[in-house]
Every structure is written in C-alpha cells, then in structure tokens.
Design a protein around this motif. Structure first.
Motif, short mmCIF file in Angstrom:
data_model
loop_
_atom_site.label_atom_id
_atom_site.label_comp_id
_atom_site.label_asym_id
_atom_site.label_seq_id
_atom_site.Cartn_x
_atom_site.Cartn_y
_atom_site.Cartn_z
N UNK A 1 -1.33 12.04 -1.90
CA UNK A 1 -2.35 12.87 -2.59
C UNK A 1 -2.91 12.01 -3.75
N UNK A 2 -1.75 11.28 -4.40
CA UNK A 2 -2.02 10.31 -5.57
C UNK A 2 -3.23 9.29 -4.99
N UNK A 3 -2.94 8.62 -3.94
CA UNK A 3 -3.88 7.49 -3.46
C UNK A 3 -5.10 7.93 -3.09
N UNK A 4 -5.24 9.30 -2.38
CA UNK A 4 -6.67 9.80 -2.09
C UNK A 4 -7.47 10.10 -3.27
N UNK A 5 -6.81 10.29 -4.66
CA UNK A 5 -7.69 10.53 -5.80
C UNK A 5 -7.71 9.16 -6.48
N UNK B 1 -7.27 16.69 -10.31
CA UNK B 1 -7.50 17.15 -9.09
C UNK B 1 -6.25 16.74 -7.83
N UNK B 2 -5.83 15.73 -8.15
CA UNK B 2 -4.32 15.35 -7.69
C UNK B 2 -3.57 16.27 -8.02
N UNK B 3 -3.11 16.53 -9.20
CA UNK B 3 -2.13 17.60 -9.76
C UNK B 3 -2.46 18.78 -9.03
N UNK C 1 0.73 -1.20 0.18
CA UNK C 1 -0.01 -0.12 0.03
C UNK C 1 0.96 1.44 0.06
N UNK C 2 2.04 1.01 0.25
CA UNK C 2 2.95 2.29 0.14
C UNK C 2 3.05 2.92 -1.33
N UNK C 3 2.92 1.72 -2.49
CA UNK C 3 2.92 1.96 -3.77
C UNK C 3 1.64 1.97 -4.43
N UNK C 4 0.73 1.09 -4.16
CA UNK C 4 -0.53 0.70 -4.52
C UNK C 4 -1.78 1.14 -3.65
N UNK C 5 -2.89 1.85 -3.98
CA UNK C 5 -3.77 2.15 -3.36
C UNK C 5 -4.66 0.84 -2.94
#
Length: 873
Positions: free
Chosen positions: A712-716, A747-749, A648-652
């Motif tokens: 931020x990437x994972x949150x989106x 949105x993540x950007x 999960x450090x790398x993949x949602x």
C-alpha cells in the motif's frame, strides 16, 4: 749563214701585205715601163708628141691603182689587227697571233680558227649549263612529284656525280638532337664500304668541317692536305673529294660528298661552283618537303589529338581506353610494343606494369613488379624528360633485360607520364629495329603522351570512385550486419571473411584472435579451418605473428624471400602461399587479432588494399568490442535486475530509477535536506501476541502484515525506510518531492486502516486472534541519505520531524486503529480529509507544542465544511 738570214728576211713568207703589195706592184709596173721605154727608144717613139701624154697617163693610172690596192691592203691589215685584238680580249688561247705580226692574212685565219674553237667550247659550256638547268628543273619538279626524302637525295646525288664526272658519293644527315653522328641517307658507288642507315662519328669525320664552316670543303689531295690529321686520312679511299653542306633556311642538316673522278683528275673549284646551285636547289626542295611533311604530321597529330580527347570524354574505361589511346599514338609513331609502367608507392623503389599493348609475342604480364633503382626508368624519373635508347644491347639492368632485351626490343622511346603535375609513371615504346626512334618522334608524341596521362588519370579517378563506393557499400553492409546481429562473434567473423573474399579478390584468407599470448585461427576463406586450428602461433611467429607483434600492417609480395613465413601450414594443407597481406585488429590500444589475405588475383597487394583491410579490421575490432561490451552489459543488466528485484521490496520503482539513472541519485547517497512526510505504523500489544503464538508464527504474521501494508505504501509513491520490530517507518517525497506527498501519506494510511479488516480475517481464520495498529504522520524538514560507516551504511532519515512522528505515535496509542497527523501535515494536504482535533501536545521540553488531529475519513459532498471542529465520535 748571213746570206741565208738575209734571204730569209727578204722572203715573202715572213713579210706583210704591204711588202707583198710593193713587190707585186713593182713586178707588175716596172717591167712594162722599162719595156715601153726600150721600144720607144728603138723605134724612135719619143719624138711623138703624144707619147709623153700616154706615158703620163700610164703613170697616173698605175699610181691610182696602187693607191686603191694600198687602201684595200690597209683595210685588211687594220681588220686583221682589230680582229686579233678582239680575239685575245675575248679569252683566246695563248698561241693566237698578236697585233703587229707581219702576216695579216694568217692572223685572220688564226683568229677564225680561234673563234671556231671558242665557239665549240662555248657550245659545250652551254650544253653543260643546259644540262645543269635541266637537272635543277628536274629536281624542282621532283619536289612536287615525290615526298620521299630518300628519292630526292638519291636523284640529287646521282645528278651531282654526273655534273662533276664522279663515280661515287653519299648524302649524310646529322642525327638529332645531339648531332654527334652522321646517318647515311643514300649512297652511290660505295655499296661495299658504306650502306644506307650507317652511322658515322661526327668528330672523326672530315665532313664536320663543312658543317662547322658552313661552306663547301674541297680536298684536292688528302695526303698532302695539312688541315687534317693523319688519323683521319685512313677513313678515305680517295685522295680528292668534295663535301658540300646541305644548308636549309635555318640550319645545316648534313653534307653531300662526291669522290673518284672518272678521268682520274682532281676536283677543282669549278666543280664546287657547278655543284653549288644543285645543292642549293636540293636543300630548298628538302626544306619544302620537310615543311610539307611537318604540316602533314601536325595535321595528322591534330586529328589524333582530337580523337584522343573525345575518347577521354567518352564512356571508354580501362584497357579499352588505354589501348585506343595507344593506337592513336601508333598512328604517329610506329612501335611493336607499348609498356605502361607506374610508380609503386609500396615499396617506393618498384614500378608495376600497368598496361601492355604488343604486336609481337611478349612474356610481360600486367601487375608485374620490378625494381627500377639504377635503370633508365629511374633516370627518367630523376631527369623528368624523355629518353631515347637507340640500341638496347648495352643495357644490363634486370628491368631493362626483362622488359626490352628478352622481348627482342632493340630501341626504346621513354616518355614520362604526369598525373596531377607529378611524374607517376613512364610510357615505353619499343621497336625490334635499332635506331627506330628519333628526336622528332619524341617531340611529336609529347602532346599525345599528355593525353594518355590524362586518360590514365581519369580512369584511376573513376576506378578509385567505383572502388571507394564498393568499399563503402561493403563497409556499410558489414556495419549493418553488425548493427542487426545478435553479437554472435563467430557469425560476425564468418560474414566478414565472406565480404573480404568478394571485395578483395584473393585466393584465401583467415582471421585469428589473440588468446593468452597465442594466435588462434577462428575463421578461414577457401581453407580448411580445422587444419588451421591445429596450429597456435606465438607472437612474432609467421607473418601473422610478426604483424601482431608489430601492431602494423605487413605486406609480403614473395613469401619465399620472407624470414617470417611459417611454411608448416602450407606443407600440411598443400596450399601454396605466394604473397600475403596481414592487418592487426586493435581494440583499446592492444592487438586482439589479425586478418590475413593471401595471393591477390590479377596483381599484387598495394596501398589501397592495405587501407581497405585496415578499415575492415577496424570494423571487426569495433564489432568485437561491441560484443564484449554487450556481454558485459548483459551481465550488468542481470545484476541490475537482481538488485532492482531485491531493492524494490523496500524502495518503490521511482526511487530505484532515480538512484540508477539520475544524477541526483548520488545526492541521495550523500545526504540531503528535504521536506518529507513521514508515516509510522505500529502494532498494538504485539509483544504479548508474539509470546502467545511463538517466534515462527510471529515472523510469518509480520511478513504477511508488512507485505500487505508495504505494497500500500509503494502504491502511494512512498518508500519503506526501516522496520522497527512490530512496525515500520515510511517516507513520502524521498525520491521525488511533490505537492501531493502529504495527501499520498494520508491516503496510504486510510488504505492500511481499511486493510486491517482483511488482515484480521486472515488471523482469525489461521490463529484465532486479531491485531490492532496505530498510524502517526508528520511533515517537516529532515536529512535523508546514506548514514553509517564503510562496513555498514543505511539509507534513512533523521531530524526533529522524525522524533515528532514517534511522539504522535504515543498519542495514537490511546485510540485503537487510529490515524494521527500533525497540523503541519494537515496544512500540506490539498484534499482536506475529514479530521478530528485531538489537542496540543509537547514533543519534548525543548520544542514548542504541536497540534494533533485524527483522520476520520475522506471528504465527501455531504461532509461538514469545517472538518477540524468535528466532535469526537
């Protein structure tokens, strides 16, 4: 001599009445006539004219008198001849005078004497016939006064002896059903030689001829009678006797014999004729009494049958029901002991004592197993019909000795017990008297035995239902316990042994597991487990090891005769093992342990115990397997959590769930063609920045930067595909594609751009420096999956869309902290952010030009309608 004979012929004694009449009349008439003539001549009376008349008158009257007397004599003679002839015709004796004899008066006297004799004889005969009639009347009345066959036959025999003036006799009845013996029903005058109840062989008895010929047998002299062999003659102590068959309406039931005439004479046909009506009346009375008694027995049997039917349909159960039914049987057939023996299915050559009802001391107990092969019980099973043993003395089989001879039983009536149409057992009725049961008793209780079988069948069904329900309850309790347990195998095994102890009613038990080809005791019931654990059995050692080696249940009814019994444990604990039932626990085709129960209370182990313990063993095996799987699952779950935590450090989370759970996760590893939105972030001037701060701080700053931007990437709903030195590549729509993938990327950007202020504040505070970055976004078809070789595989994405995002990144370098997107991405958005058109650019020489826009911000109500025409600020 001639003169004497002449005078004898002239004698009046031998003359008839006519001769005597002529002689008397001549003597009476001639002398007066000659005297008259003499006086008439002497006294010259002839000259008188009246003398001739007188003389003629005398002659005339004399002749008339003679004629009258002659008529009387003729009548007397006629009467004498007629009377003598009548006497002779009526059966007078041979010495009576015959018609034509010379002495008519003597004939009349003799006839009267003969008539007197005949009269006396007839009176005697009449008295005798009257006595016979009285006897017959007495026997007829006796039929209505008494119902005792013995009394009827005794009185009949007594009257028969009186009628033929005999001293001794007996009544013999044919024994049914084989009719190979006579039973002495009653006897008179032969007490020292024949007793009531004695049995006489039919074949060696002369009385059999009266039965075979169905007619009286008259023997005048047994020594001279050629109809019988010499061997037979020695059985009789008298020369003359009579055998009268006792003929009923349908059959001959026996014979009546009379011997030893009081006057020493022989028996005649007249005696047979005299006995015939007596015997006929006696057999008629016997037949009537038999019918009356049969009707009484049938009525009594019917009442017993009705009561038995009500008992079966009542709430009576078990011994109470069986004993009540047996008491109804006892009402019809007297016995001292009743044994119910049932076939044993395990082993098949045994019978088990199912029930015992006795009025005498008995050493047989319920549950006793006996081998029946070769016994009368085995014969009954094969013949499927009842058997009557009149005398148990010749019996020698172990079963027959234990059940009958040791209990003082002299005669036995065996009836088969049928359940579901199959002989499942036998009811043995025993008596301490020999010959206590007859064919009649056997026939009479047939229907009662059927009722008894029905009672056993019903009780077995009820007991089976109750036992099955109890077993199901126990199995449910075990199942519920296993379902609610924490998979602590020790607790499971202890609970299982407790339930076995309650359910199976055994003295002790144990449960052992197989460890490295050795059997180790785990838990015990009513035994010291610490002592048991000292012993580790090898495969095949002891009954437990034997069951484990075979992989099948083992029942040992007497461990002393078992070659597999391991006695060391009993010797150490002091416990006495008598019988044993061992059932292996099998999981995945291999034996994992053995459950043993010993010394069943109140009986012996049967097939139902085997089935029950097998069910429990199966449940325990499942529990054991569940516990193993549970431990394995826990280990796998821990491993999965560790993988998730790391991955999960790398993949949602969504990607991980898809990879782990969904079938499509396999495609992700194999590679699939998908339309993705790709985001690339790059730090500007990071090379000179890293040289200024050093490698250690560079790593720290990168980790901080990647941690912030990666979250931020994972949150989106994006994933970080790979790190590229001072930047990384993120994917949107890799796990689950959606129409919001482009919106999520933009949105993540925007959030990353906003987070740069916080990052730079941290860097200014810690190092006195700040960073700038650029973000490029593109949407297009890619191939995503596991790419590489066996030793090194990467989950990544390839394709023209990836190359394009890097080309857009080159354009983004011209504007610090900018977000550049392709026209494809902008078309895929639904929110239509505020953008600024940058221009058209070539990706490479082989592709067409693309139009690039800069993301300025999110759309608001005051934003221009056409974002794309916004001027560059």
């Amino acid at each position: 001599m001639p003169i004497r004979n002449r005078f004898r012929r002239l004698s009046i004694k031998n003359r008839g009445l006519h001769y005597k009449l002529y002689l008397a009349f001549g003597s009476f008439f001639l002398f007066p006539i000659f005297g008259f003539l003499i006086f008439a001549v002497k006294y010259d009376m002839l000259t008188d004219e009246n003398i001739a008349v007188f003389f003629l008158g005398v002659l005339a009257f004399s002749l008339l008198g003679f004629v009258l007397i002659r008529g009387i004599v003729d009548q007397v003679t006629t009467i004498s001849k007629s009377f003598s002839a009548s006497v002779q015709e009526s059966g007078a004796r041979e010495d009576i005078a015959v018609v034509g004899s010379t002495d008519e008066l003597r004939d009349i006297v003799s006839s009267f004497e003969t008539l007197n004799t005949l009269l006396k004889e007839n009176v005697t005969k009449l008295d005798r016939e009257s006595a016979k009639l009285s006897t017959l009347k007495e026997l007829s009345n006796l039929c209505y006064i008494t119902l005792d066959m013995d009394e009827l036959f005794y009185i009949t025999l007594e009257r028969a002896l009186a009628m033929v003036q005999a001293e001794a006799g007996s009544v013999l009845i044919l024994e049914r059903p084989r009719r190979d013996k006579f039973i002495v029903q009653t006897t008179i005058g032969r007490e020292g030689k024949v007793r009531q109840g004695d049995r006489v062989n039919f074949e060696t008895s002369i009385a059999k001829f009266a039965v075979i010929n169905k007619s009286p047998l008259l023997v005048e002299d047994i020594e001279r009678d050629k109809r019988f062999g010499k061997k037979t003659r020695s059985n009789y102590d008298t020369k003359s006797f009579i055998c009268m068959p006792l003929k009923t309406i349908n059959d001959i039931v026996g014979v009546l014999t009379v011997t030893n005439k009081t006057d020493g004479e022989i028996f005649t046909q007249e005696d047979v004729d005299a006995l015939t009506p007596l015997i006929s009346n006696a057999t008629l009375s016997y037949n009537n009494l038999s019918l009356l008694k049969k009707n009484e027995r049938l009525e009594k049997l019917r009442r017993s049958f009705d009561r038995a039917s009500r008992m079966i349909n009542s709430t009576l159960r078990g011994d109470e029901l069986f004993h009540s039914l047996l008491m109804e049987i006892k009402e019809n057939v007297s016995f001292t002991i009743a044994l119910t023996l049932m076939k044993n299915d395990f082993p098949k050559d045994d019978v088990v004592v199912f029930d015992v009802l006795t009025t005498v001391p008995c050493s047989i107990t319920i549950g006793t197993h006996l081998a029946c092969a070769g016994s009368i019980v085995d014969s009954l099973f094969r013949q499927e019909t009842r058997i009557i043993i009149s005398d148990t003395e010749p019996l020698s089989h172990e079963l027959e000795t234990r059940l009958f001879k040791e209990q003082g039983i002299r005669s036995v009536l065996l009836s088969p017990l049928k359940i579901h149409g199959i002989i499942a057992g036998v009811l043995a009725l025993g008596s301490s008297e020999p010959h206590a049961f007859t064919y009649r008793e056997g026939e009479m209780i047939s229907c009662m035995v059927e009722q008894y079988s029905a009672g056993i069948e019903k009780d077995k069904l009820n007991a089976s239902v109750v036992k099955r329900n109890r077993e199901m309850d126990t199995l449910n309790q075990i199942g519920n316990f296993l379902a609610a347990s924490t998979f602590d195998i020790t607790r499971v095994l202890e609970y299982t042994m407790d339930m076995i102890g309650v359910m199976m009613k055994v003295e002790a038990g144990s449960l052992s597991l197989l460890e490295k080809n050795e059997i180790v005791f785990q838990v015990a019931l009513n035994r010291d487990i610490t002592v048991l654990k000292k012993h580790r059995l090898k495969m095949g050692q002891g009954i437990i090891g034997y069951a484990a080696a075979r992989g099948e249940p083992v029942v040992v009814r007497d461990v002393k005769h078992s070659p597999h019994f391991f006695s060391d444990i009993d010797n150490e604990t002091g416990f006495e093992t008598k019988s044993s039932l061992c059932v292996p626990m099998i999981s995945q085709g291999r034996v994992i342990g053995v459950i043993e129960v010993v010394n069943k209370i109140g009986g012996e182990f049967d097939e139902s115990d085997v089935h029950l313990l097998q069910s429990i063993a199966s449940s325990v095996s499942i529990a054991f397997e569940n516990a193993r799987l549970y431990k394995k699952t826990l280990a796998m779950a821990k491993q999965e959590r560790d993988i998730r935590k790391m991955f999960q450090k790398f993949v949602p989370k969504e990607v991980i769930e898809r990879i782990v759970q969904e079938e499509q996760g396999a495609k992700m590893w194999q590679g699939e063609l998908k339309t993705l939105t790709i985001l690339n972030i790059d730090i500007r001037g990071f090379s000179s920045f890293s040289k200024a701060i050093g490698p250690q701080k560079t790593v720290s700053i990168l980790n901080y930067f990647f941690s912030t931007t990666g979250n931020i990437i994972f949150q989106h709903s994006g994933i970080v595909d790979k790190y590229l030195g001072d930047g990384f590549l993120a994917l949107f729509g890799a796990a689950r594609s959606s129409i919001a993938d482009a919106d999520n990327a933009i949105a993540a950007a925007l959030d990353i751009k906003q987070s740069m202020e916080v990052i730079n504040e941290y860097l200014e505070r810690e190092m006195g420096k700040s960073l700038a970055m650029g973000i490029s976004i593109n949407t297009g078809e890619t191939v995503i999956g596991n790419i590489g070789f066996e030793q090194k595989m990467d989950y990544t994405v390839i394709g023209d869309a990836v190359n394009t995002v890097f080309r857009i990144q080159e354009v983004a370098k011209t504007v610090p902290n900018s977000i550049m997107v392709s026209e494809n991405t902008l078309r895929a958005t639904q929110s239509q952010p505020l953008v600024r058109e940058v221009g058209d650019f070539e990706v490479d020489s082989s592709t067409e030009r693309i139009r690039i826009y800069e993301i300025v911000g999110k759309r608001t109500e005051s934003s221009p309608t056409d974002c794309r025409k916004m001027e560059t600020s």
